[in-house]
Design an enzyme around this catalytic site. Structure first.
Site, mmCIF file in Angstrom:
data_model
loop_
_atom_site.group_PDB
_atom_site.id
_atom_site.type_symbol
_atom_site.label_atom_id
_atom_site.label_comp_id
_atom_site.label_asym_id
_atom_site.label_seq_id
_atom_site.Cartn_x
_atom_site.Cartn_y
_atom_site.Cartn_z
ATOM 1 N N CYS A 174 -3.048 -14.518 -3.685
ATOM 2 C CA CYS A 174 -2.473 -14.352 -1.936
ATOM 3 C C CYS A 174 -2.332 -15.965 -1.388
ATOM 4 C CB CYS A 174 -3.331 -13.943 -1.238
ATOM 5 S SG CYS A 174 -4.885 -13.668 -1.332
ATOM 6 N N PHE B 268 -11.875 -5.573 -5.342
ATOM 7 C CA PHE B 268 -11.474 -6.559 -4.887
ATOM 8 C C PHE B 268 -11.434 -6.261 -3.631
ATOM 9 C CE2 PHE B 268 -10.529 -8.860 -8.243
ATOM 10 C CZ PHE B 268 -11.225 -9.628 -8.217
ATOM 11 N N ASP C 69 -6.248 -7.331 -6.139
ATOM 12 C CA ASP C 69 -5.948 -8.021 -5.175
ATOM 13 C C ASP C 69 -7.341 -9.163 -4.314
ATOM 14 O OD1 ASP C 69 -4.569 -9.538 -2.748
ATOM 15 O OD2 ASP C 69 -5.284 -7.276 -1.515
ATOM 16 N N ASP D 146 -16.094 -4.045 -4.949
ATOM 17 C CA ASP D 146 -16.795 -5.263 -4.113
ATOM 18 C C ASP D 146 -17.321 -5.699 -4.235
ATOM 19 O OD1 ASP D 146 -14.133 -6.903 -1.504
ATOM 20 O OD2 ASP D 146 -16.523 -7.192 -1.520
ATOM 21 N N SER D 147 -17.367 -6.952 -3.976
ATOM 22 C CA SER D 147 -19.039 -8.156 -4.833
ATOM 23 C C SER D 147 -19.622 -7.768 -3.132
ATOM 24 C CB SER D 147 -18.661 -9.320 -5.225
ATOM 25 O OG SER D 147 -18.007 -9.957 -4.132
ATOM 26 N N ARG E 299 0.985 -1.185 -0.094
ATOM 27 C CA ARG E 299 0.312 -0.054 -0.177
ATOM 28 C C ARG E 299 1.011 1.734 -0.187
ATOM 29 N NH1 ARG E 299 -3.576 -3.311 3.252
ATOM 30 N NH2 ARG E 299 -2.266 -2.914 4.979
#
Length: 395
Positions: free
Chosen positions: A339, A230, A299, A252-253, A214
């Site tokens: 990730c 995301f 991400d 984002d969902s 970040r």
């Protein structure tokens, strides 16, 4: 009389343990003493009866997580010494006691020679997470020693393991405070404030592992139009705004994630019209965006949590990155991550390479990213290197 019951390995199965890899797989076991139960501390013995290590027994593919390769009693003294070593490292690298923030990972499982245990520090609260039955059984002992080791810098220990313990163990686990009961759940990272949902949020409530990335993103954000896919808690979005972005859109969902992102933006940049948040599917949003952004962050959550899902995961990473590369502005910058532990650096890089080919864009790698220093990788346990990232310049 021996302290712990024993597990004996098959002949020739000691090699990885002799190289200090901390896992004993079930297929390596010749036989076990009677009466061993899941979560028990056991001694691991070679086929010739020599001591190899002591660890937690668990039913499953990973049968023992080794806590020590020395003959030690796993008690309060052991936990305190292990936590002191973890804290000493965070102090040495300037995280513990930092004036710019109070948020860091104190214990990172195998990376701190404590397989199955995670401890994150958010101000005056430690959030503790067990990934093994053995660590769950020891939770109260660990929490007590944790308070002692932190010497007044924390008041609360929240235990959050409902979603990380093996469900077949049927432990009846409920999350909650082992000590204290904090109502203030605002953490500070590099001078920015974030609400941490340690009650219902993912992981321990915040993705500490992206802190350094970040910071890097902030350096690239000035005068750019930023899309944070995301977004979850909006960490990248908040840093982009401080970096001087012209606009920042968070996607984002999850409606709850969008709400949390907006709260974090408002807490740091009240009434700032540069930010907007959208609850939408990532692929659908990327299909519609068409050249609007010149800095994109991808991400996503882990596309593969086990090896059987690897093939489909790599296809997913390729498809996602191809869409972003097709639509980002010329001269744009893409931060893209995986990730998934089972996705190697080469796997991920090949998926992004394929995406660039499909998008027919000229792409250069500016940075190769990974997890920060408070998520250390045990040199004997390369599987601990789970976070991979690339920063790409797209012509």
């Amino acid at each position: 009389m021996d302290k712990y019951k024993k597990i004996f390995l098959k002949r020739g199965k000691e090699q990885s343990l002799n190289r200090f890899h901390p896992w004993v797989f079930s297929g390596a076991i010749a036989h076990i003493d009677d009466g061993i139960e899941e979560g028990d501390v056991v001694d691991v013995m070679g086929s010739d009866g020599t001591f190899i290590g002591v660890g937690h027994y668990q039913i499953g593919s990973i049968a023992v997580r080794v806590l020590s390769f020395e003959e030690k009693e796993i008690d309060g003294t052991y936990w305190r010494a292990s936590l002191e070593k973890a804290l000493a490292m965070r102090t040495a690298i300037g995280l513990a006691g930092s004036a710019g923030g109070n948020t860091y990972r104190l214990v990172h499982g195998e990376g701190d020679f404590l397989p199955g245990l995670v401890v994150d520090i958010y101000g005056k609260t430690a959030v503790m997470q067990a990934h093994s039955v053995g660590m769950h059984i020891c939770r109260n002992d660990i929490a007590r020693e944790l308070l002692a080791v932190m010497n007044g810098s924390i008041d609360n220990v929240y235990y959050k393991s409902e979603t990380t313990l093996p469900y077949k163990a049927d432990l009846g686990q409920e999350d909650g405070f082992l000590y204290g009961g904090a109502s203030n759940n605002v953490a500070v990272e590099n001078g920015l404030k974030f609400y941490v949902d340690w009650l219902k949020g993912q992981k321990t409530g915040f993705f500490i592992d992206q802190r350094d990335n970040r910071t890097l993103l902030e350096q690239y954000s000035k005068n750019r139009k930023v899309l944070n896919m995301f977004c979850y808690t909006g960490g990248f979005s908040v840093y982009a705004m401080r970096g001087g972005a012209n606009l920042v859109h968070s996607v984002d969902s999850s409606a709850k994630a969008i709400e949390l992102t907006q709260r974090n933006v408002d807490m740091n940049f009240p009434d700032d019209q540069r930010h907007a948040a959208f609850c939408d599917d990532a692929f659908k949003f990327l299909d519609r965006m068409d050249g609007h952004y010149d800095l994109i962050i991808l991400d996503p959550p882990a596309f593969a949590k086990h090896r059987a899902a690897l093939h489909n995961a790599l296809k997913g990473y390729t498809r996602l990155n191809a869409k972003a590369l097709e639509r980002i502005q010329h001269g744009g910058i893409l931060f893209t991550f995986s990730c998934s532990q089972v996705v190697t650096k080469d796997n991920f890089r090949n998926a992004v390479f394929t995406a660039a080919t499909l998008a027919r864009r000229k792409v250069r790698i500016l940075h190769q990213l990974h997890q920060p220093a408070d998520h250390p990788i045990n040199i004997y346990h390369p599987e601990g290197e789970y976070l991979k990232g690339l920063v790409l310049y797209v012509e």
